[in-house]
Design a protein around this motif. Structure first.
Motif, PDB file in Angstrom:
ATOM      1  N   THR A 179      23.725  68.291  43.586  1.00  0.00           N
ATOM      2  CA  THR A 179      23.782  67.953  45.003  1.00  0.00           C
ATOM      3  C   THR A 179      23.314  69.078  45.905  1.00  0.00           C
ATOM      4  N   ASP A 180      22.903  70.215  45.346  1.00  0.00           N
ATOM      5  CA  ASP A 180      22.377  71.297  46.171  1.00  0.00           C
ATOM      6  C   ASP A 180      21.058  70.864  46.805  1.00  0.00           C
ATOM      7  N   LYS A 181      20.824  71.330  48.038  1.00  0.00           N
ATOM      8  CA  LYS A 181      19.639  70.875  48.777  1.00  0.00           C
ATOM      9  C   LYS A 181      18.343  71.392  48.177  1.00  0.00           C
ATOM     10  N   ASP A 182      18.401  72.450  47.356  1.00  0.00           N
ATOM     11  CA  ASP A 182      17.192  72.992  46.737  1.00  0.00           C
ATOM     12  C   ASP A 182      17.011  72.539  45.291  1.00  0.00           C
ATOM     13  N   GLN A 183      17.803  71.591  44.850  1.00  0.00           N
ATOM     14  CA  GLN A 183      17.748  71.141  43.457  1.00  0.00           C
ATOM     15  C   GLN A 183      17.054  69.788  43.385  1.00  0.00           C
ATOM     16  N   ALA A 184      16.206  69.616  42.365  1.00  0.00           N
ATOM     17  CA  ALA A 184      15.496  68.354  42.132  1.00  0.00           C
ATOM     18  C   ALA A 184      15.450  68.091  40.630  1.00  0.00           C
ATOM     19  N   ILE A 185      15.475  66.817  40.260  1.00  0.00           N
ATOM     20  CA  ILE A 185      15.466  66.444  38.849  1.00  0.00           C
ATOM     21  C   ILE A 185      14.668  65.156  38.692  1.00  0.00           C
ATOM     22  N   PRO A 186      13.731  65.094  37.727  1.00  0.00           N
ATOM     23  CA  PRO A 186      12.986  63.851  37.496  1.00  0.00           C
ATOM     24  C   PRO A 186      13.865  62.806  36.816  1.00  0.00           C
ATOM     25  N   ARG A 191      17.275  50.228  34.425  1.00  0.00           N
ATOM     26  CA  ARG A 191      17.001  48.790  34.352  1.00  0.00           C
ATOM     27  C   ARG A 191      15.532  48.489  34.109  1.00  0.00           C
ATOM     28  N   ASN A 192      14.634  49.142  34.829  1.00  0.00           N
ATOM     29  CA  ASN A 192      13.210  48.817  34.705  1.00  0.00           C
ATOM     30  C   ASN A 192      12.334  50.020  34.397  1.00  0.00           C
ATOM     31  N   GLY A 193      12.902  51.223  34.243  1.00  0.00           N
ATOM     32  CA  GLY A 193      12.117  52.393  33.884  1.00  0.00           C
ATOM     33  C   GLY A 193      11.297  52.983  35.013  1.00  0.00           C
ATOM     34  N   LEU A 194      11.566  52.625  36.260  1.00  0.00           N
ATOM     35  CA  LEU A 194      10.821  53.167  37.398  1.00  0.00           C
ATOM     36  C   LEU A 194      11.118  54.653  37.540  1.00  0.00           C
ATOM     37  N   ARG A 195      10.073  55.490  37.556  1.00  0.00           N
ATOM     38  CA  ARG A 195      10.238  56.934  37.623  1.00  0.00           C
ATOM     39  C   ARG A 195      10.251  57.413  39.072  1.00  0.00           C
ATOM     40  N   SER A 196      11.025  58.475  39.297  1.00  0.00           N
ATOM     41  CA  SER A 196      11.107  59.078  40.617  1.00  0.00           C
ATOM     42  C   SER A 196      11.682  60.479  40.452  1.00  0.00           C
ATOM     43  N   VAL A 197      11.957  61.137  41.569  1.00  0.00           N
ATOM     44  CA  VAL A 197      12.553  62.472  41.591  1.00  0.00           C
ATOM     45  C   VAL A 197      13.758  62.431  42.518  1.00  0.00           C
ATOM     46  N   ALA A 198      14.908  62.911  42.031  1.00  0.00           N
ATOM     47  CA  ALA A 198      16.147  62.924  42.811  1.00  0.00           C
ATOM     48  C   ALA A 198      16.346  64.306  43.409  1.00  0.00           C
ATOM     49  N   TYR A 199      16.572  64.344  44.714  1.00  0.00           N
ATOM     50  CA  TYR A 199      16.796  65.587  45.444  1.00  0.00           C
ATOM     51  C   TYR A 199      18.230  65.620  45.952  1.00  0.00           C
ATOM     52  N   GLY A 200      18.859  66.826  45.909  1.00  0.00           N
ATOM     53  CA  GLY A 200      20.200  66.976  46.437  1.00  0.00           C
ATOM     54  C   GLY A 200      20.214  66.955  47.957  1.00  0.00           C
ATOM     55  N   ARG A 201      21.378  66.563  48.506  1.00  0.00           N
ATOM     56  CA  ARG A 201      21.525  66.474  49.962  1.00  0.00           C
ATOM     57  C   ARG A 201      22.543  67.462  50.518  1.00  0.00           C
ATOM     58  N   GLY A 202      22.870  68.522  49.747  1.00  0.00           N
ATOM     59  CA  GLY A 202      23.733  69.583  50.262  1.00  0.00           C
ATOM     60  C   GLY A 202      25.187  69.169  50.343  1.00  0.00           C
ATOM     61  N   LYS A 203      25.825  69.471  51.476  1.00  0.00           N
ATOM     62  CA  LYS A 203      27.260  69.227  51.637  1.00  0.00           C
ATOM     63  C   LYS A 203      27.621  67.761  51.633  1.00  0.00           C
ATOM     64  N   LEU A 207      22.668  62.199  46.319  1.00  0.00           N
ATOM     65  CA  LEU A 207      21.283  62.415  45.936  1.00  0.00           C
ATOM     66  C   LEU A 207      20.388  61.431  46.672  1.00  0.00           C
ATOM     67  N   GLU A 208      19.123  61.775  46.745  1.00  0.00           N
ATOM     68  CA  GLU A 208      18.144  60.924  47.423  1.00  0.00           C
ATOM     69  C   GLU A 208      16.882  60.827  46.572  1.00  0.00           C
ATOM     70  N   LEU A 209      16.406  59.591  46.382  1.00  0.00           N
ATOM     71  CA  LEU A 209      15.143  59.348  45.692  1.00  0.00           C
ATOM     72  C   LEU A 209      14.048  59.288  46.750  1.00  0.00           C
ATOM     73  N   ARG A 210      13.282  60.347  46.858  1.00  0.00           N
ATOM     74  CA  ARG A 210      12.259  60.430  47.881  1.00  0.00           C
ATOM     75  C   ARG A 210      10.932  59.840  47.387  1.00  0.00           C
ATOM     76  N   PHE A 211      10.086  59.566  48.339  1.00  0.00           N
ATOM     77  CA  PHE A 211       8.715  59.114  48.080  1.00  0.00           C
ATOM     78  C   PHE A 211       8.675  57.860  47.215  1.00  0.00           C
ATOM     79  N   THR A 212       9.579  56.937  47.471  1.00  0.00           N
ATOM     80  CA  THR A 212       9.559  55.643  46.780  1.00  0.00           C
ATOM     81  C   THR A 212       8.917  54.602  47.693  1.00  0.00           C
ATOM     82  N   ALA A 213       8.185  53.705  47.091  1.00  0.00           N
ATOM     83  CA  ALA A 213       7.510  52.663  47.861  1.00  0.00           C
ATOM     84  C   ALA A 213       8.540  51.723  48.484  1.00  0.00           C
TER      85      ALA A 213
END
Length: 386
Positions: A179-186, A191-203, A207-213
């Motif tokens: 959950t740290d704001k500088d941490q990211a994990i692929p 369910r369907n294997g959709l790939r993305s990158v999860a970014y922490g949101r700090g306090k 987590l947030e999946l950014r750049f998703t359609a």
């Protein structure tokens, strides 16, 4: 007037006589009572009559004894209450310790189960305290470089991924939480294997999946797991659960919020994965091609069908050039040598398809035809036969 002493001071029989008489009466009564049992009723009657008098006579004593017993029992009860309170506090502490030990044992059992399921080697570690930086999400473990802990190792619990080792000391190590704001994990959706990158949101602790359609197939409740594409986290480890999906049709990307599944702020015992997952080796790099000198531009692709036609035209033109003498290189008209020998021009090279002129057919050029270069017309010469 006759004087006589008062009745109190009147003396009758002597005391010795009285003692003897009463002693005899007592002995007789004892003998009679022991032999005939006739005085039992008398004693009961006398005891019944005298009992109220006895109680009244014992009231002061009973009152004194009762007051003493009251104060002594009050002190004793107070002492017992204090002792029971101390015992209750000790029992509550022991109960809390027992509950803590039970929770730790259950957590350790779950970690041991997760340790058996993880394909890589792992090591048990305990959380000592949180990092001093309040703006970051980091914890300190009791394992360091002396325990072969290195940078980049993933940290998990029985429910999922917790974070990654970012700093290593001799006896401790620092772990940055997911959950740290500088941490990211692929990651990818289970369910369907959709790939993305999860970014922490700090306090905020999510987590947030950014750049998703905006039209991506993501639903609330989907489980997000590691994809293993980074070569750090093994594939298939649980990461988070999707809690909010914001599909904004006007924007280029949609917003997806996830809640971590691991007990990031709950557990004291964690697992450090000591070896990264095995990744297939990269293919060897191709050797760079050295360009030739003077050939920096790409060569055109040659078409054999198109090359045959210009070759045939060039052959026919070469055949006709043998019949036409070449113009001089300069504007100077052609002259014959001093010896009088007529000038002989070198015949052009022809292809096998060209016809070779015979010796009896001299090549002549009309006198009124000028060269193509604009030079004055030269005197026609007769080309000797070969």
């Amino acid at each position: 007037m006759e004087y006589s002493p008062p009745p109190l001071f009147k003396q009758g029989a002597s005391a010795r006589v009285k003692m003897t008489v009463f002693a005899c009466i007592s002995i007789v009564l004892l003998l009679v009572d022991s032999q005939m049992r006739t005085l039992g009723t008398v004693r009961q009657v006398v005891g019944t009559v005298l009992h109220p008098l006895q109680m009244v006579a014992l009231l002061p004593r009973d009152a004194i004894y009762g007051a003493g017993d009251y104060f002594s029992s009050l002190a004793e009860m107070k002492k017992q209450v204090d002792e029971l309170k101390r015992q209750q506090i000790a029992d509550a502490q022991a109960l809390q310790q027992a509950q803590l030990r039970t929770a730790e044992n259950n957590q350790l059992r779950r970690l041991m189960g997760a340790r058996e399921q993880v394909p890589t080697k792992s090591m048990l570690a305990e959380v000592l305290y949180d990092a001093r930086d309040a703006s970051s999400r980091k914890i300190i473990l009791n394992r360091g470089s002396n325990s072969d802990v290195s940078l980049g190792l993933p940290v998990i619990d029985n429910q999922g991924v917790v974070g990654q080792v970012t700093r290593v000391f001799p006896f401790t190590s620092e772990v940055t939480l997911l959950t740290d704001k500088d941490q990211a994990i692929p990651v990818q959706l289970l369910r369907n294997g959709l790939r993305s990158v999860a970014y922490g949101r700090g306090k905020i602790g999510s987590l947030e999946l950014r750049f998703t359609a905006p039209n991506a197939d993501i639903k609330v409740g989907d489980i997000v797991v590691t994809s293993g594409l980074d070569g750090i986290y093994p594939a298939g480890l649980a990461v988070a659960r999707v809690t909010q999906v914001d599909s904004n049709a006007n924007g280029a990307f949609g917003g997806v919020i996830c809640q971590p599944l691991a007990g990031i702020q709950n557990n004291r015992q964690l697992l450090i994965l000591m070896s990264p997952p095995e990744i297939a080796p990269r293919p060897p790099d191709e050797e760079p091609r050295v360009p030739r000198k003077g050939n920096n531009r790409m060569a055109p692709i040659k078409d054999p069908a198109k090359e045959e036609a210009p070759a045939a035209g060039a052959a026919s033109a070469a055949a006709g050039s043998e019949l036409i003498p070449k113009a001089p290189a300069a504007a100077t008209p052609a002259t014959t040598p001093v010896t009088g020998t007529p000038a002989v021009s070198t015949p052009a090279v022809t292809t096998p398809a060209a016809r070779t002129p015979t010796a009896a057919t001299p090549a002549t050029v009309p006198a009124n035809r000028a060269p193509a270069t604009g030079a004055p017309a030269a005197t026609p010469t007769k080309e000797p036969a070969r």
